[in-house]
Design a protein around this motif. Structure first.
Motif, PDB file in Angstrom:
ATOM      1  N   ASP A  64     -17.402  -1.026  32.516  1.00  0.00           N
ATOM      2  CA  ASP A  64     -18.022  -1.791  31.676  1.00  0.00           C
ATOM      3  C   ASP A  64     -17.104  -2.527  30.721  1.00  0.00           C
ATOM      4  OD1 ASP A  64     -20.868  -2.606  30.571  1.00  0.00           O
ATOM      5  OD2 ASP A  64     -20.106  -1.740  28.796  1.00  0.00           O
ATOM      6  N   LYS A  79     -21.636  -4.511  34.992  1.00  0.00           N
ATOM      7  CA  LYS A  79     -22.422  -4.279  33.786  1.00  0.00           C
ATOM      8  C   LYS A  79     -23.731  -3.860  34.054  1.00  0.00           C
ATOM      9  CE  LYS A  79     -21.634  -5.778  30.380  1.00  0.00           C
ATOM     10  NZ  LYS A  79     -21.191  -5.164  28.960  1.00  0.00           N
ATOM     11  N   TYR A 125     -23.826  -0.193  35.104  1.00  0.00           N
ATOM     12  CA  TYR A 125     -23.727   0.561  33.779  1.00  0.00           C
ATOM     13  C   TYR A 125     -25.002   0.756  33.042  1.00  0.00           C
ATOM     14  CZ  TYR A 125     -21.588   2.445  29.472  1.00  0.00           C
ATOM     15  OH  TYR A 125     -21.460   2.893  28.434  1.00  0.00           O
TER      16      TYR A 125
END
Length: 273
Positions: free
Chosen positions: A141, A166, A169
């Motif tokens: 991330d 992203k 995560y």
């Protein structure tokens, strides 16, 4: 490396097969290892008809005499085995027994290495898997943020992966027991590391074949390699020394899927000279 002179029959097989020409014949027609260029590769041990060469460095009880029934496999059967293996990303909750993980590492340990340096190392993660996973998600991330902040200057593929990390995560944070796009809830991971990328990659390939032979499933996690090598906190936690890089991340478990046939592949790109 030494020679048992009482056993040696002076056949010269070890002399002819030594890759560094480090074995000579004495006046009494016995082989003698000079140990000046010796790689301790074991060719002399393997080729001798009377088991005269031995090592004080290695455990000689590991040496197994050849017999056709237990050592040979037909080319057709081997090729079918290679064709049938799959990258598995669906696992049961059953843990992988330590003895199975040890057998997988044995397949790596007996893989050839350049100059027989045997500098490949193995990091097995089972009990601390949640902690390592959390650290890796966070590392990806963070890397994604750095890429996206310079989006106009980065290759399109980099920004694509950044967005994937992203999303992974976010999903993992929202439902860690349901959304694991990194390890897919597998119970074990083995990181294969070393100074030589080639040596570690070759070991990993043999290990993956052993994984399949044991009835387990695995896949190579490229994101895992990137996260470990890019984040000093993960490297420190895993005990990776400077100059040692993780070259493969084998995610391992009991398959929750059954495959019933091989799959097609593109025709090989071959040039004959």
């Amino acid at each position: 490396m030494l020679i048992n002179k009482e056993l040696c029959i002076g056949c010269t097989k070890c002399i002819k097969d030594c890759p560094v020409n480090d074995i000579t014949m004495t006046e009494d027609k016995k082989a003698e290892i000079k140990n000046k260029r010796c790689l301790e590769c074991g060719h002399c041990i393997a080729v001798c008809p009377v088991a005269a060469p031995y090592s004080e460095t290695y455990d000689m009880t590991e040496v197994i005499p050849y017999n056709k029934e237990e050592f040979e496999i037909s080319p057709e059967r081997l090729l079918n085995f290679i064709k049938f293996r799959r990258s598995v990303r669906s696992f049961t909750k059953e843990p992988v027994a330590p003895e199975l993980l040890s057998q997988i590492i044995e397949a790596g340990r007996f893989t050839p290495t350049g100059r027989n340096l045997q500098e490949v190392s193995y990091i097995v993660v089972t009990e601390q898997l949640k902690k390592v996973k959390d650290m890796m998600y966070a590392a990806l991330d963070k890397k994604a943020d750095a890429i996206l902040s310079a989006e106009g200057e980065m290759p399109e593929a980099s920004t694509m992966y950044a967005r994937i990390w992203k999303a992974m995560y976010r999903n993992y944070q929202a439902a860690p027991d349901e959304k694991d796009g990194l390890f897919f809830h597998a119970p074990a991971v083995i990181f294969v590391a070393g100074k030589s990328r080639t040596d570690a990659a070759l070991a990993s390939s043999n290990m993956e074949l052993m994984i399949n032979a044991l009835g387990l499933g695995a896949f190579y996690c490229g994101f895992g390699i990137l996260a470990v090598n890019d984040d000093p906190n993960i490297r420190e936690f895993l005990g990776l020394a400077d100059g040692i890089t993780v070259e493969s991340c084998l995610v391992i478990g009991h398959p929750a899927v059954t495959y019933r046939r091989t799959v097609p592949r593109q025709k090989p790109n071959i040039k004959w000279f």
